[in-house]
Design a protein around this motif. Structure first.
Motif, PDB file in Angstrom:
ATOM      1  N   UNK A   1       3.383   0.449  10.971  1.00  0.00           N
ATOM      2  CA  UNK A   1       1.912   0.501  10.993  1.00  0.00           C
ATOM      3  C   UNK A   1       1.436   1.882  10.566  1.00  0.00           C
ATOM      4  N   UNK A   2       2.114   2.916  11.041  1.00  0.00           N
ATOM      5  CA  UNK A   2       1.734   4.283  10.679  1.00  0.00           C
ATOM      6  C   UNK A   2       1.921   4.517   9.179  1.00  0.00           C
ATOM      7  N   UNK A   3       3.051   4.074   8.643  1.00  0.00           N
ATOM      8  CA  UNK A   3       3.324   4.254   7.210  1.00  0.00           C
ATOM      9  C   UNK A   3       2.298   3.506   6.369  1.00  0.00           C
ATOM     10  N   UNK A   4       2.006   2.262   6.736  1.00  0.00           N
ATOM     11  CA  UNK A   4       1.048   1.453   5.976  1.00  0.00           C
ATOM     12  C   UNK A   4      -0.345   2.064   6.027  1.00  0.00           C
ATOM     13  N   UNK A   5      -0.776   2.509   7.200  1.00  0.00           N
ATOM     14  CA  UNK A   5      -2.111   3.109   7.319  1.00  0.00           C
ATOM     15  C   UNK A   5      -2.230   4.363   6.451  1.00  0.00           C
ATOM     16  N   UNK A   6      -1.238   5.240   6.544  1.00  0.00           N
ATOM     17  CA  UNK A   6      -1.304   6.508   5.816  1.00  0.00           C
ATOM     18  C   UNK A   6      -1.227   6.332   4.314  1.00  0.00           C
ATOM     19  N   UNK A   7      -0.243   5.567   3.862  1.00  0.00           N
ATOM     20  CA  UNK A   7      -0.066   5.420   2.412  1.00  0.00           C
ATOM     21  C   UNK A   7      -1.170   4.558   1.791  1.00  0.00           C
ATOM     22  N   UNK A   8      -1.600   3.527   2.498  1.00  0.00           N
ATOM     23  CA  UNK A   8      -2.670   2.677   1.957  1.00  0.00           C
ATOM     24  C   UNK A   8      -3.968   3.446   1.820  1.00  0.00           C
ATOM     25  N   UNK A   9      -4.250   4.322   2.800  1.00  0.00           N
ATOM     26  CA  UNK A   9      -5.470   5.135   2.719  1.00  0.00           C
ATOM     27  C   UNK A   9      -5.431   6.028   1.483  1.00  0.00           C
ATOM     28  N   UNK A  10      -4.283   6.689   1.261  1.00  0.00           N
ATOM     29  CA  UNK A  10      -4.158   7.569   0.098  1.00  0.00           C
ATOM     30  C   UNK A  10      -4.232   6.771  -1.206  1.00  0.00           C
ATOM     31  N   UNK A  11      -3.547   5.630  -1.260  1.00  0.00           N
ATOM     32  CA  UNK A  11      -3.513   4.830  -2.488  1.00  0.00           C
ATOM     33  C   UNK A  11      -4.888   4.232  -2.798  1.00  0.00           C
ATOM     34  N   UNK A  12      -5.533   3.617  -1.795  1.00  0.00           N
ATOM     35  CA  UNK A  12      -6.824   2.970  -2.042  1.00  0.00           C
ATOM     36  C   UNK A  12      -7.904   3.993  -2.396  1.00  0.00           C
ATOM     37  N   UNK A  13      -7.903   5.142  -1.698  1.00  0.00           N
ATOM     38  CA  UNK A  13      -8.874   6.193  -2.016  1.00  0.00           C
ATOM     39  C   UNK A  13      -8.697   6.656  -3.458  1.00  0.00           C
ATOM     40  N   UNK A  14      -7.439   6.878  -3.855  1.00  0.00           N
ATOM     41  CA  UNK A  14      -7.164   7.345  -5.214  1.00  0.00           C
ATOM     42  C   UNK A  14      -7.540   6.287  -6.246  1.00  0.00           C
ATOM     43  N   UNK A  15      -7.330   4.996  -5.908  1.00  0.00           N
ATOM     44  CA  UNK A  15      -7.698   3.919  -6.831  1.00  0.00           C
ATOM     45  C   UNK A  15      -9.206   3.861  -7.039  1.00  0.00           C
ATOM     46  N   UNK A  16      -9.965   4.062  -5.950  1.00  0.00           N
ATOM     47  CA  UNK A  16     -11.430   4.081  -6.070  1.00  0.00           C
ATOM     48  C   UNK A  16     -11.873   5.247  -6.958  1.00  0.00           C
ATOM     49  N   UNK A  17     -11.274   6.423  -6.758  1.00  0.00           N
ATOM     50  CA  UNK A  17     -11.597   7.598  -7.577  1.00  0.00           C
ATOM     51  C   UNK A  17     -11.298   7.316  -9.046  1.00  0.00           C
TER      52      UNK A  17
END
Length: 409
Positions: free
Chosen positions: A227-243
């Protein structure tokens, strides 16, 4: 031991130690004194039919009543292999859900991916225990005695982790170069679109098991490392995708999400390698026991699988062969190498009425032996079982560490 409370529950408990109908009547008397309990005890089939009609008494009270009356319940131990655990929080969660069931004790070992469950026959079945674990989001199956199967499973897990890591490392290496360039003051030497193409397979293909295990953990009402890995990496990936797709003037963090997953996969690879080596000593012990035995039937010698030998069967051990099961010599004299049990390098003289142990080696002469211990009741099987129990047991300091780690997660 704890159980769920139901309005009406029925249990069929095997009771040992009764010598006459008076014993059955005494147990009935003790149990029927308990509130909301109706019991009928049969001396003939040594079983107690118990009906709990409310919550004033629990099944624990019933068990204690039988034990206080001087009788015993038949306890079983179920050894399970468990797949899907990613950290000690998973093993803690499995223990928690198991202890909600009518069992005596449960020990779940994350390192060996095994569980040992003590339960009373009649309260719960092995299939119900397995179903409980599977409802928590894991895969469980009864431990097989075939060492080759377990070794193959561990080897397959190691190969899977190896290819996941190598694939993730291949896609992450250019992003890692991007990270090093950032440290030197250079930004986005790799175009954002290329970074997205590199990070996406790492996030959703190499890291797919993190999502699967995290979803199972959330469904089970708890969190673990996934859960920790998914939360952290998904936040970074999705934020970067939006940018990227909205062309915003912000930094992207594709290298961070990919690097985290790759590094965790490296940890998983090292973990799988350690697990593959954990049972090596046990496997070597079990491999000392031959797969076949020369059984004597009506004066003829027939080669059979060791698993087919029964108690009191007669078998032959020739010079240079390993002894298949525990037994007592009927005919013959020889010297037997028992170093695998005692550490003594000198062979031990054996003659009729002496005991032999599975896995030891007959040096010379032919021995006719009567089987006295087979399967899990041989000396070598008991040693292996004790080693596995020692691996699965937890010291108090480890229990404390597990509690602290679960709070942290």
């Amino acid at each position: 031991m704890s159980v769920h409370t139901h309005q009406v529950r029925h249990f069929n408990l095997p009771v040992h130690g009764m010598s006459c109908t008076a014993c059955a009547m005494r147990i009935e008397k003790v149990l029927n004194r308990l509130p909301d309990v109706h019991a009928e005890v049969s001396f003939a089939n040594e079983r107690a039919q118990v009906r709990l009609q409310g919550s004033a008494s629990s099944i624990e009270d019933v068990i204690q009543g039988i034990q206080k009356a001087g009788f015993a319940l038949h306890e079983n131990t179920l050894e399970l292999n468990i797949e899907g655990m990613s950290c000690t929080a998973c093993s803690q969660r499995i223990e928690k859900v198991l202890k909600r069931q009518p069992i005596l004790d449960a020990q779940v070992n994350f390192a060996t991916e095994t569980a040992s469950v003590r339960y009373v026959e009649g309260l719960i079945t092995p299939q119900e225990i397995i179903s409980t674990i599977e409802k928590a989001g894991f895969t469980a199956q009864q431990k097989k005695t075939d060492v080759d199967i377990e070794s193959a499973n561990r080897s397959a897990q190691f190969k899977q982790q190896k290819w996941l890591f190598l694939t993730a490392a291949l896609f992450t290496l250019p992003l890692f170069i991007e990270m090093l360039a950032m440290m030197l003051g250079y930004h986005e030497i790799i175009p954002r679109g290329i970074q997205w193409l590199l990070a996406t397979p790492v996030q959703f293909w190499c890291g797919r098991f993190f999502y699967k295990h995290a979803l199972n953990a959330v469904r089970g009402g708890s969190a673990n490392m996934d859960v920790l890995v998914v939360l952290g990496t998904s936040a970074a990936y999705l934020f970067s995708s939006v940018v990227l797709f909205f062309n915003l003037s912000e930094h992207v963090y594709f290298e961070a999400s990919a690097s985290i997953i790759t590094l965790v996969l490296l940890g998983k690879l090292l973990e799988a390698r350690a697990k593959a080596k954990t049972g090596a000593a046990i496997e070597q012990l079990l491999n000392l026991q031959p797969k076949q035995a020369h059984q004597e039937i009506n004066g003829q010698i027939i080669d059979v699988d060791v698993d087919q030998l029964a108690l009191n069967d007669i078998f032959i051990v020739r010079a240079g062969e390993s002894i298949p099961v525990d037994g007592i010599i009927i005919e013959g004299n020889s010297e037997v190498n028992e170093a695998m049990l005692t550490g003594e390098s000198m062979p031990v003289s054996k003659q009729p009425d002496d005991s032999l142990f599975a896995g030891t080696v007959n040096h010379h002469g032919v021995l006719k032996v009567r089987a006295t211990g087979i399967g899990q009741h041989t000396m070598i099987a008991r040693i292996v079982h004790m080693v596995e129990q020692a691996q699965g047991s937890k010291a108090e300091i480890q229990r404390l560490a597990d509690q602290i780690s679960s709070i942290f997660v």
